[in-house]
Every structure is written in structure tokens, then in C-alpha cells.
Scaffold this motif. Structure first.
Motif, PDB file in Angstrom:
ATOM      1  N   GLU A 145       0.968  -1.519  -0.287  1.00  0.00           N
ATOM      2  CA  GLU A 145       0.041   0.302  -0.035  1.00  0.00           C
ATOM      3  C   GLU A 145       0.908   1.339   0.393  1.00  0.00           C
ATOM      4  OE1 GLU A 145      -3.663  -0.332   2.360  1.00  0.00           O
ATOM      5  OE2 GLU A 145      -3.243  -2.192   3.011  1.00  0.00           O
ATOM      6  N   THR A 329     -13.162  -4.327   0.030  1.00  0.00           N
ATOM      7  CA  THR A 329     -12.223  -5.345  -0.062  1.00  0.00           C
ATOM      8  C   THR A 329     -10.738  -4.296   0.305  1.00  0.00           C
ATOM      9  OG1 THR A 329     -12.351  -6.121  -2.280  1.00  0.00           O
ATOM     10  CG2 THR A 329     -13.265  -7.457  -0.770  1.00  0.00           C
ATOM     11  N   GLY A 330      -9.600  -5.153   0.667  1.00  0.00           N
ATOM     12  CA  GLY A 330      -8.661  -4.213   0.428  1.00  0.00           C
ATOM     13  C   GLY A 330      -8.095  -4.600  -0.341  1.00  0.00           C
ATOM     14  N   PRO A 331      -6.549  -4.142  -0.833  1.00  0.00           N
ATOM     15  CA  PRO A 331      -6.257  -4.705  -1.849  1.00  0.00           C
ATOM     16  C   PRO A 331      -5.639  -6.289  -2.209  1.00  0.00           C
ATOM     17  CG  PRO A 331      -4.403  -3.301  -0.238  1.00  0.00           C
ATOM     18  CD  PRO A 331      -5.713  -3.294   0.305  1.00  0.00           C
ATOM     19  N   GLY A 332      -5.889  -6.321  -3.222  1.00  0.00           N
ATOM     20  CA  GLY A 332      -5.561  -8.186  -3.018  1.00  0.00           C
ATOM     21  C   GLY A 332      -5.040  -8.455  -4.092  1.00  0.00           C
TER      22      GLY A 332
ATOM     23  N   ARG B 141       0.831   5.113   8.360  1.00  0.00           N
ATOM     24  CA  ARG B 141      -0.045   4.070   7.846  1.00  0.00           C
ATOM     25  C   ARG B 141       0.615   2.725   8.857  1.00  0.00           C
ATOM     26  NH1 ARG B 141       0.078   4.275   2.382  1.00  0.00           N
ATOM     27  NH2 ARG B 141      -2.194   4.596   1.707  1.00  0.00           N
ATOM     28  N   ARG B 322      -8.947   3.967  -4.977  1.00  0.00           N
ATOM     29  CA  ARG B 322      -9.265   2.758  -4.917  1.00  0.00           C
ATOM     30  C   ARG B 322     -10.061   2.590  -3.946  1.00  0.00           C
ATOM     31  NH1 ARG B 322      -7.401  -1.871  -5.184  1.00  0.00           N
ATOM     32  NH2 ARG B 322      -7.908  -2.801  -3.057  1.00  0.00           N
TER      33      ARG B 322
END
Lengths: 429, 429
Positions: A145, A329-332, B141, B322
Motif C-alpha cells: 500500500e 475489500t482491501g488490495p488483493g 499507515r 481505490r
């Protein structure tokens, strides 16, 4: 804040699982505030149900992990069993029954990451696994991220605390491998069977995961070149010291200079004492990241242990719960670049080679000729003679692993070379 | 993948902004793959429109930043202007017109973070600012997300590269402050007016932001105790060396031992050479984090510069884009614990005090009595006499800042104490 709790199923209640359960209880209010809803431990799957587990309601304990993940009311499954099966089937079943998954399972992620990510995506669920690499150190999230707008060229790290403890002990006391391993075992840093650590299977799994994330490409455990550290000797450390270096077991993931391929490898290597990784002591882990825009970053911390690993698991749990509440959903999985993983022969680095040679004129010339014939350029040579025997220590400039192997094979066939005492890569320069 | 691009407005096109624009162009395909949609630079607000900006379409350049953020078709506003106004008004306006915001503005976040977060939340938009603290180092983060399941007790870091360069130079060359500052200025590490750096205003803003995030509480710039490093001398470095220490300008955010309050402060301090922060060289930054479960973590990297700061901005840009696509927002403001911020007097640490005293019997007894009367326990004392003058170097055990100040005031009133040559805190033990 939502008052209906999110339900968590815990698979495994050993060193890490019991810490996860403990913190879920002691920090319940904080977790609720950070998630936006309370979280409730809804079930704990274990192998030995009779064992007393402080702070865990015996009513929650079950030996039927499959039934637990199939319940349908579970929001998040936390998998801290380890190993391939039954963990893989349980995670897949969890996705199919609507749960997201937080895992600390490096072996499984390295072997079947693609299939697990596909199962998560097919069911629109999250698969998070910060704890799988470098324990408590935030690393997966920063790579996935924080550096998502950058281009990562290199990830080089100490990702196994057991072997770092052993190597650090050898470095600081002059002990041999076996003596240092015995101390690590006595102190609980090494397991009774230390193979996974000292033969670098553990580090190789982490390298596969890191390379995949860093380069947005598919890297499996089989793609990682692996060399353990059981043959590192006190003499190697003495040689390293003479060069202003120490020896670490490094996981190295690199993008080739032309950008068209990547490599991943784990092996012992010399690194200069001035490099930030050289001063990583004891069972600590640290990972050095080089990217186009950010430059050089390092992440340092405890790479194992119940509480540190639980910290990483719970950070993921908060994120996954937040995603669940917001319907996102988060980054896959991200393997869009599909770069080929090159074999070890194409890796380019420097080498420190120690040769036992006959102590007579012309030997250096012969040896130097062999290096030149294989296109391996010599940086420095040191000759030491004693009692008709002599040793030659050669440090090379950057050359491919294949060229170096060809050189060493040719050296072995020279009459004047009695033996190749050691070959070690030199990194971090 | 979505083909309609997300639109980005860039406010400011200096050292950081031009790098953001450049990477958005050169890495467009990667950004699109990671976001799930292309991103398009839709406008660039600058003060001097006539300046030639390589790689930026002149059609996109405007001097009317307000009109740009009001356009209504902008998905994300990237604010790299710095300072309070017009940045604050532009960010607020951006939220009102539907954009999320990525900012690198530490001064603004430290002063008005609460109001900006409220504006973001009211409009259901994101406010991300990884680049505001420690440049390229992923820190916000990890603190906000990776450690969301843990309890952070202490954040201690080198968060200003300019002052670290100066102090490192003084340490390694024995130079005085002015000489080292002149070199930093000549090399471009220090600005023509170095006040914000050397008087620690910059580090104090970062400390406010870090404390707020780490402790889920409201910490404003005014809450941070601030002491610059202009009075650090070559003699201080010599004293530090004798103690096996070096001197760093540290930002320290701590939870009180009873957990009921927090403190935030920035000042020069001695730290042992064995501490990981001691070996942070040149203009690099590093932040050491201590938490209940994870233990000790460190994050290291370049704390400033166009490309490193742009890396952090772009990581945020990917995350915000995103979120926009999934209709979610990331973790926003979190100040639920509402812990009071204690004044500096309540901070407890160790001190290194150098006194010029009369060289006659009984002085040490007098001085020791003063320390005892104020409840400050002495760890070590070193006496050095020459030519009727003498110096006493006292290192204390842990004591409150208020007790230490009382001690020093009383010492000054002793006839036998000619002067207090220096007082420096000792951290990291």
C-alpha cells in the motif's frame, strides 16, 4: 458505533493464537473503537480440547475446525495453525461461507497464494497475512500500500530470527555453527528439529511472498533459490571480518537491471559492517527495500514470538473488520506484471572465494587466467603462504552465478588448486 | 478494469509536485493496474504559470486553485503547497466539492488536523497524509493500520533531516554548530532561513501528528514542548562521547506510565551509540516505535526530497483512488481516547548536567545535597579540576522535568557553582 459484534473464529491456539485471544479480551474496547464495532471471539478450534487455556471460555473450544468455519455467522477466520493442510482447506471453506481470513501461514501463502487469493476474490472477501513475513514488522502493508505508487527494485532482508541469532552468536563469540545452534536451542530460539530455519525453507517461503508483492508477479516457493547456513564456519567469519564484513542469512528479491525479469534467493552472504542490516542483532529481523522514488527504506523489529506475531494478526483483523463494515475489500492479489522468474544462474553479484593452493610461483597467474576465461573480473586477491601450503582469497567484481560456477569448476580441475575452501556471495555494496 | 480515468488536481508544482506529476506520467500503466482504473492529471495550480514545466501540458496549468478544486469532476486533490493558507481553504473546498485529499502539509495537519478530518468525514471523503511525516518512510499507515490491534506506548524519532545532517557533521568532524550549518546550507540540506528546522518547529509539527495517531488522542502543535538545537556545542558532543553516546534532535511521544496521559516533545538529547537511532546518518530519518505486543520496531529512510516525498504521496493517491472506486473511506481521524496532554514538567527522563564550580573541598557535597533535596537521584558524577576551576558532570537517574528545573535553579544560587555549562536529556536507555 455498531453494537452487534463482528464474529471471529480462531483456528489454532498455540503461542500466537493464545496471544490473539488474550489481546482480543484485554484490548476489546480499543479494538471496538478502531473498528467501529465490537469483535467477539465466536469459536476456537484446537487439537487438544482438554488443555486449560487461561481466559478462553471452554464453551468456545472445539476440535471440529471445519464445522466452525462453515457456521455461516463468522465474519473473520484467523488461521494460526501453520502448515499446508488442513489450513488450506479451512481457509478455502471459510471464504465459501462468507468469512474473510487473516493468516500467519508463510508456507501456505508461498505455495498456494494464487489459489487462496483467487478463492478470496471469487467470494469478495479479504485475505490478509502481515504476520506471515517478519512477525510484528509492518512490511506487507507498506510494500502493498505505502509503496503502491512507487517501483520497487530490490528487497533484501533478514527474515529468520533463529538463524540470525546463530550467526550473530558466531560473529560475536567466535563459536562454531554447532555450538551456536546448541545455545539457540537451549534458549528456545531454535526448535528441536531446526531444519526449516537453518536450511532456509522458512526464509525461502518469506522471500517468495515478498517477491510476489514487491514485483506484482507470481513467485512460488519453487522459484526461490535456497541455500542454508549450516556450512558457515568460524573461518568464514574471520574472512568476513578481514573484509570489514559480517555474515547474514539474506533473502534477496531483485528486479533485473533491464526490468524484464525478477529473481528470488536465500543464502548466507557477507555484508559490510556499515550496512544497516549488519547491525541487526539476536533474533531480530529487518528488511531493506530499494525503490525508484523512495530510495532506501528499512523496517526493523521482532520477527517472531507470540505477542509480536499477534500484533500483526490483530492489525490485519482490524483492517479486515473495517472492510467488512464498509462493504469493501482491501488490495488483493496483484500479479499483473507477470514477469518471468529467472534461475539462479542469471543472478549477478560479487563473490568471496577462498582457495587452498600449492605454494609455488605461477599459481596466481593460473588462477587469474581461469577467472578471466570465464569473464569474472577480480577485485582483490590476498595470498597467504605457510609450510608449502598457501591460500588465495579472491574477491570478484559483479558476475553472474553461472559464470562463477564455471570458474569454480575450472579452478577445481587445476593441479595447483588443492581445494575450494569456501565460496560466499558479497551483498549490500 | 474501469476505463474512465479518475481525475487528479495537483495544487503546487515545486520540488514535490513536479515529481508527483512526472511519476503519474511515467508509471501511468502501473498506477492504473494497482488502482483498477487509470488516473489522469486534470489540472495543476501554480503561482507562476509562465515557468516551463517539463512533461506537464501547459493547458492544465492554472493560477486559480480555488476554481480547480471547485470544478466538481475532480476525484482527488493532491496538496503540496505547504503552509496554512491558502492550503486549508483549498482542502476544505475540495471536500465540499466531492474530492478526497492527499496532503504533505505537516504544519497544517498539526495545527488544524481535527477540523480537516471533520470536513473529510462530513463529506464522506478521505484525508491521507503519509508524506507529512518522515517523507518516504511508511509511518502513518503502519501506525494507523498495521498497529491498529496493538497499544503504542512510545514513538521516538529523528524526523528532521536538516538537523540530523548538522548534528551528524558535528559528531563526525568535531565542527561547531555554525560551521556545520554553513555546510548544510551550501549542500542544499538547509534553507537560507533555517529557523523552521533548527528551532524544531518542523519536528514539533511532526511530533504532534505522530502523537495524535499513536495515542488516538488530540495533540496540537501547541501541546508539543519544543527546544531547538542551535545551542548544541562541540563540547556537548565531547561529553556525549565520554558517555558512549551521541546527540540527536529527537521527537518523543510517550504514554505516561499510568496510561492516563500523554506527552509530546522535541529537543536535542544524548542517546547511547548502541541505540538503533544513533547510527542514523546524514539527512536520513528514522522512527522507533514501542508497543505492548509488537515490542520495538524501527522505520528508516529518506525524510525529505522531491522523489521520496512523491513516493509517499503516490502511495496515498493509490489508496484514496481505490477507496473511491469501492465507495469506502480509509481509517479517518481517531481521537476516541481523549487523553490529556501533560505539560513538559511531568515528563520523566534522565539528565546530563555540566557545572562549572569552585575547586575546593565540600563542593560535591553541597551539589549532591541540592539534588537530593529536589528528589533527583544521581547516577554518576565526574569531577575534573584545573587551575582553581573545576567542572562537575552529573548524570541523573530518571526524574521529572519540573524536579530537574528546581534543582538547576537551586544550583545556580550556590556560591560555589560558577555556572551551569549545559543540561541535556539522556534518552534511549
Amino acid at each position: 458505533m455498531r453494537t452487534r459484534p463482528l464474529k471471529v473464529a480462531l483456528l489454532g491456539c498455540g503461542v500466537v493464537g493464545s496471544e490473539v485471544a488474550r489481546i482480543m479480551t484485554t484490548h476489546a474496547d480499543d479494538l471496538a473503537a478502531r473498528i467501529g464495532a465490537p469483535v467477539e471471539l465466536a469459536g476456537v478450534a484446537v487439537r487438544r480440547p482438554s488443555k486449560v487455556r487461561e481466559g478462553i471460555d471452554p464453551e468456545l473450544v472445539t476440535t471440529d475446525a471445519t464445522a466452525l468455519v462453515k457456521r455461516g455467522d463468522i465474519d473473520v477466520v484467523v488461521e494460526v495453525i501453520g502448515g499446508i493442510e488442513p489450513a488450506r482447506s479451512l481457509i478455502t471453506t471459510a471464504f465459501e461461507h462468507g468469512a474473510s481470513v487473516v493468516s500467519a501461514n508463510k508456507a501456505l501463502l508461498a505455495q498456494d497464494g494464487a489459489a487462496l487469493h483467487a478463492a478470496a476474490e471469487a467470494n469478495n472477501r479479504d485475505l490478509y497475512y502481515e504476520a506471515a513475513v517478519a512477525g510484528a514488522i509492518p512490511l506487507i502493508r507498506p510494500l502493498r500500500e505505502s509503496l503502491a505508487g512507487d517501483k520497487i527494485n530490490r528487497v533484501m532482508g533478514i527474515v529468520n530470527g533463529t538463524t540470525n541469532f546463530i550467526l550473530d552468536k558466531m560473529d560475536s563469540t567466535g563459536a562454531g555453527y554447532q555450538e551456536a545452534l546448541d545455545e539457540a536451542t537451549a534458549l528456545g530460539y531454535a526448535e528441536a528439529d531446526p531444519t526449516a530455519d537453518v536450511e532456509a525453507f522458512d526464509a525461502a517461503a518469506k522471500a517468495a511472498i515478498l517477491a510476489g508483492i514487491a514485483f506484482h508477479t507470481r513467485v512460488r516457493l519453487d522459484d526461490v533459490y535456497r541455500e542454508g547456513m549450516t556450512e558457515v564456519t568460524a573461518a568464514d567469519f574471520a574472512s568476513a571480518k578481514e573484509m570489514g564484513c559480517t555474515i547474514k542469512l539474506l533473502a534477496i528479491c531483485e528486479r533485473a537491471a533491464d526490468g524484464g525479469s525478477v529473481t528470488a534467493r536465500v543464502h548466507p552472504a557477507m555484508i559490510p559492517l556499515s550496512h544497516p542490516l549488519a547491525s541487526v542483532r539476536g533474533a531480530y529481523n529487518a528488511v531493506f527495500v530499494e525503490s525508484d522514488a523512495a530510495g532506501q527504506l528499512m523496517f526493523y523489529g521482532p520477527g517472531a514470538g507470540g505477542a509480536p506475531t499477534a500484533s500483526a494478526v490483530l492489525g490485519d483483523l482490524v483492517a479486515v473488520c473495517r472492510n467488512k463494515l464498509s462493504g469493501a475489500t482491501g488490495p488483493g492479489d496483484s500479479a499483473y506484471t507477470q514477469l518471468p522468474v529467472s534461475p539462479m544462474g542469471e543472478v549477478v553479484t560479487r563473490y568471496h572465494i577462498s582457495l587452498d593452493v600449492a605454494d609455488k610461483p605461477g599459481v596466481l597467474a593460473q588462477v587469474a587466467t581461469v577467472f578471466a576465461e570465464h569473464g569474472v573480473s577480480i577485485d582483490t586477491v590476498r595470498q597467504q603462504g605457510k609450510d608449502g601450503e598457501a591460500s588465495l582469497v579472491v574477491v570478484t567484481h559483479r558476475a553472474s552465478d553461472a559464470s562463477l560456477n564455471g570458474t569454480v569448476e575450472a579452478l577445481r580441475s587445476l593441479d595447483t588448486v588443492r581445494g575450494v575452501a569456501s565460496i560466499m556471495r558479497v551483498e549490500g555494496e
